[in-house]
Motif scaffolding. Structure first.
Motif: not given
Length: 358
Positions: A170, A172-174, A199-204, A207
């Motif tokens: 996965n 894009e595992n936020l 990495k998390a910010k690139a997904i959302n 947030n």
């Protein structure tokens, strides 16, 4: 568990034929399982194990009985014994064919460290369950919880390997990125934490929790410009959120307001902004005495002497803490307000406390 129990009605006779008539306890146990009488089934399967200690199916059915009672640890232990005893691979085959029962039992057993708060004491046990859950059902969530288990134990080598396995399933595992970042923040390894938060910010990108923690890392690293940018961004997202989300983020909002206040007070020397932020912090947490104390300092620096005195008095009254420097500030405030008697009184208290080492 009821869906699985109903499955027994379909396969019970097949299993009875499979185990044969030499072990009547197995037959009796399966019949009790059909009747949802799991305690009596356990008694029968226990006798079956005594009679045939290498019978993999006896252990498997014992695990099913405990699993049907939501006793996940016991069920999983018997499942593992069944797999160990089985030389035909039929047990593993059945588990994969009936994954809707076996995987939740193993997964719930594996994540027990979160409920029981004993991940350090029983790491090996939980690790074993989660690894077996992954063997039964190929999903990144097994790895995600293994990462949490390794993080709790400070096992960064296995944590890093498991992160890569999870990402391969996965990308894009936020939640994974977020939890790993929080681990590194706790270890004060801010560069590693920021890597995963990015990495998390690139997904959302919107947030608010991710934005908050990026601000927290910058603040802890004394990168106040970056902290200011992230905390102000958090405030924008917060203000546009609905009431439910605002309630969930209230603790973050209090901390953001406090730290913005500190940046404006100590780094920017913008005392009006500091006052605004400390007051906001107190809106979300009335007993935030650190914000109250800093609000008093900000009023003093902004030459709002009456408000400074009132806030300092509130702080002393509510906390019972008397510090000599607070009375020195009060003495100066009264002096600037031409209230010389009050100033002298405050200064006298300052000297008394100073002698006491306060």
């Amino acid at each position: 568990m009821n869906r699985f129990v109903s499955l027994f009605l379909i396969v019970a006779m097949i299993i009875i034929l499979f185990v044969g008539c030499n072990n009547q306890y197995m037959s009796s146990g399966i019949i009790y399982m059909q009747q949802n009488d799991f305690d009596k089934a356990i008694v029968q399967f226990n006798e079956a194990i005594k009679l045939e200690p290498n019978n993999a199916q006896a252990y498997l059915w014992m695990g099913k009985a405990y699993g049907s009672k939501s006793e996940f640890d016991k069920a999983s232990e018997y499942f593992l014994i069944a797999l160990e005893k089985d030389t035909t691979k039929q047990v593993l085959k059945e588990m994969r064919e009936n994954v809707e029962f076996y995987w939740p039992v193993l997964f719930n057993a594996g994540t027990g460290f979160l409920r029981n708060k004993d991940g350090k004491e029983n790491k090996a046990k939980y690790e074993k369950y989660l690894l077996k859950a992954e063997e039964i059902k190929d999903t990144s969530i097994n790895y995600d919880y293994l990462v949490l288990l390794y993080a709790e134990n400070g096992d960064e080598a296995n944590m890093t390997k498991t992160i890569e396995k999870s990402i391969s399933k996965n990308p894009e595992n936020l939640s994974l990125f977020f939890n790993v970042a929080k681990y590194y923040i706790g270890e004060e390894k801010f560069d590693e934490a920021k890597k995963y938060l990015d990495k998390a910010k690139a997904i959302n990108a919107e947030n608010p929790q991710i934005i908050y923690w990026l601000g927290e890392i910058a603040y802890s690293s004394k990168n106040f410009e970056e902290a200011l940018k992230n905390f102000e961004n958090f405030n924008k997202i917060f203000e546009s959120s609905d009431s439910v989300m605002k309630a969930k983020l209230s603790t973050y909002k209090n901390d953001v307001s406090f730290k913005l206040g500190k940046i404006y007070l100590e780094e920017k020397k913008n005392y009006k902004e500091a006052i605004t932020n400390f007051k906001n912090a107190l809106k979300f947490k009335e007993d935030d005495y650190e914000s109250m104390l800093n609000l008093g300092f900000a009023y003093y620096k902004n030459k709002d002497f009456a408000d400074a005195i009132k806030t300092i008095d509130d702080y002393i009254s509510k906390t019972g803490i008397e510090i000599s420097d607070l009375y020195l500030i009060k003495a100066d405030c009264y002096s600037r307000m031409k209230m010389n008697d009050k100033s002298q009184e405050a200064y006298k208290k300052y000297e008394e406390l100073k002698k006491q080492g306060k």
